[in-house]
Design an enzyme around this catalytic site. Structure first.
Site, PDB file in Angstrom:
ATOM      1  N   ASP A  12       0.848  -1.227   0.270  1.00  0.00           N
ATOM      2  CA  ASP A  12      -0.004   0.114   0.083  1.00  0.00           C
ATOM      3  C   ASP A  12       0.889   1.345  -0.061  1.00  0.00           C
ATOM      4  O   ASP A  12       2.144   1.253   0.486  1.00  0.00           O
ATOM      5  CB  ASP A  12      -1.080  -0.109   1.213  1.00  0.00           C
ATOM      6  CG  ASP A  12      -2.022   1.034   1.220  1.00  0.00           C
ATOM      7  OD1 ASP A  12      -2.485   1.474   0.082  1.00  0.00           O
ATOM      8  OD2 ASP A  12      -2.689   1.379   1.928  1.00  0.00           O
ATOM      9  N   HIS A  29       3.023   3.838  -8.848  1.00  0.00           N
ATOM     10  CA  HIS A  29       2.710   2.381  -9.121  1.00  0.00           C
ATOM     11  C   HIS A  29       4.236   2.036  -9.729  1.00  0.00           C
ATOM     12  O   HIS A  29       4.562   0.799  -9.590  1.00  0.00           O
ATOM     13  CB  HIS A  29       1.610   2.131  -9.998  1.00  0.00           C
ATOM     14  CG  HIS A  29       0.342   2.414  -9.374  1.00  0.00           C
ATOM     15  ND1 HIS A  29       0.113   2.076  -8.018  1.00  0.00           N
ATOM     16  CD2 HIS A  29      -0.754   3.282  -9.721  1.00  0.00           C
ATOM     17  CE1 HIS A  29      -1.234   2.260  -7.631  1.00  0.00           C
ATOM     18  NE2 HIS A  29      -1.648   3.202  -8.634  1.00  0.00           N
ATOM     19  N   LEU A 123      11.167 -20.583  -5.548  1.00  0.00           N
ATOM     20  CA  LEU A 123      10.207 -19.722  -4.831  1.00  0.00           C
ATOM     21  C   LEU A 123       9.017 -19.677  -5.600  1.00  0.00           C
ATOM     22  O   LEU A 123       9.145 -19.587  -6.828  1.00  0.00           O
ATOM     23  CB  LEU A 123      10.830 -18.009  -4.823  1.00  0.00           C
ATOM     24  CG  LEU A 123       9.854 -17.005  -4.350  1.00  0.00           C
ATOM     25  CD1 LEU A 123       9.497 -17.140  -2.854  1.00  0.00           C
ATOM     26  CD2 LEU A 123      10.166 -15.623  -4.701  1.00  0.00           C
TER      27      LEU A 123
END
Ligand code: FPP
Length: 226
Positions: A12, A29, A123
């Site tokens: 956030d 962003h 991962l």
């Protein structure tokens, strides 16, 4: 201490960072994507096995059209430019969420990226896209009802998008906001929560390592006494 396997992150603060530093939410962003890359590399280094990133929620469609378009383009660029990088780092990609609302081109790229990386074991990078936890639970209950499967914890977990993925050991939310925003509500039942003041583009490797160290100090009892 059992080492953490799964880290979940609510990234956030991109919009606020963008307005403050570049006078544009979208450039926030873009800067957030750099942090995504840093945290992926750091997760591999720290031997984390699952990293779930909340990249687009079911509620994010309420944003201005241009911001949504920018986020879609960013996702597309990430998929095109970084896919070989993911393969080379031994990362496999998985998407959770309902992709039907995404442009067909992005849906295909996501399917392609998941196929291309599926044998990788270092991962698992899980991107939550058009994801909402309530929507996921309703979807799971509908399957149970349709297939006449009994409602119990195992069967619910087994019909969530996160089937076969262990629950997150810890959650990080940046941006100085203390809420879960419809993210993994079932899966976070016993997860340790870390709320960070920093906005996501400012979050760095040192912050991540500090949280990892703090997590390692926590005695987790899962309802038992030690
Ligand atoms: C929340 O910040 C962030 C998002 C809704 C988008 C997250 C997307 C990225 C980090 C980039 C794309 C990621 C990938 C994996 C391709 P906000 O906009 O709600 O910030 P605010 O609270 O300051 O408005």
């Amino acid at each position: 201490m059992i080492p953490p396997k799964h880290v979940a992150i609510i990234m956030d603060g991109n919009g606020r960072w963008g307005i403050k530093n570049k006078n544009s939410r979208n450039l926030g962003h873009k800067a957030g994507l750099k942090t995504v890359e840093t945290i992926i590399r750091s997760s591999v280094k720290n031997n984390i096995k699952f990293l779930t990133l909340y990249a687009f929620s079911t509620e994010n469609w309420k944003r201005p059209k241009l911001e949504i378009k920018f986020l879609m383009n960013l996702l597309e660029t990430f998929l095109i430019e970084k896919i070989n990088n993911l393969v080379n780092q031994g990362i496999s990609l998985k998407v959770i969420g309902d992709l039907k609302k995404f442009p067909k081109k992005i849906q295909d790229q996501l399917i392609n990226a998941q196929n291309k990386t599926k044998k990788n074991t270092k991962l698992k990078l899980i991107l939550a896209l058009n994801y909402g936890s309530k929507n996921e639970l309703v979807h799971a209950f509908k399957i149970l009802k349709k297939k006449r499967i009994s409602v119990n914890e195992f069967n619910i977990s087994n019909n969530l998008f996160t089937k076969n993925i262990p629950d997150p050991d810890f959650l990080i939310r940046t941006g100085n906001t203390h809420r879960l925003s419809n993210f993994l509500l079932w899966q976070l039942a016993y997860t340790e929560l870390f709320f960070e003041k920093k906005l996501w583009p400012d979050f760095n490797n040192n912050d991540y390592n500090r949280i990892l160290r703090n997590f390692r100090k926590i005695q987790r009892n899962f309802g038992r006494i030690k």
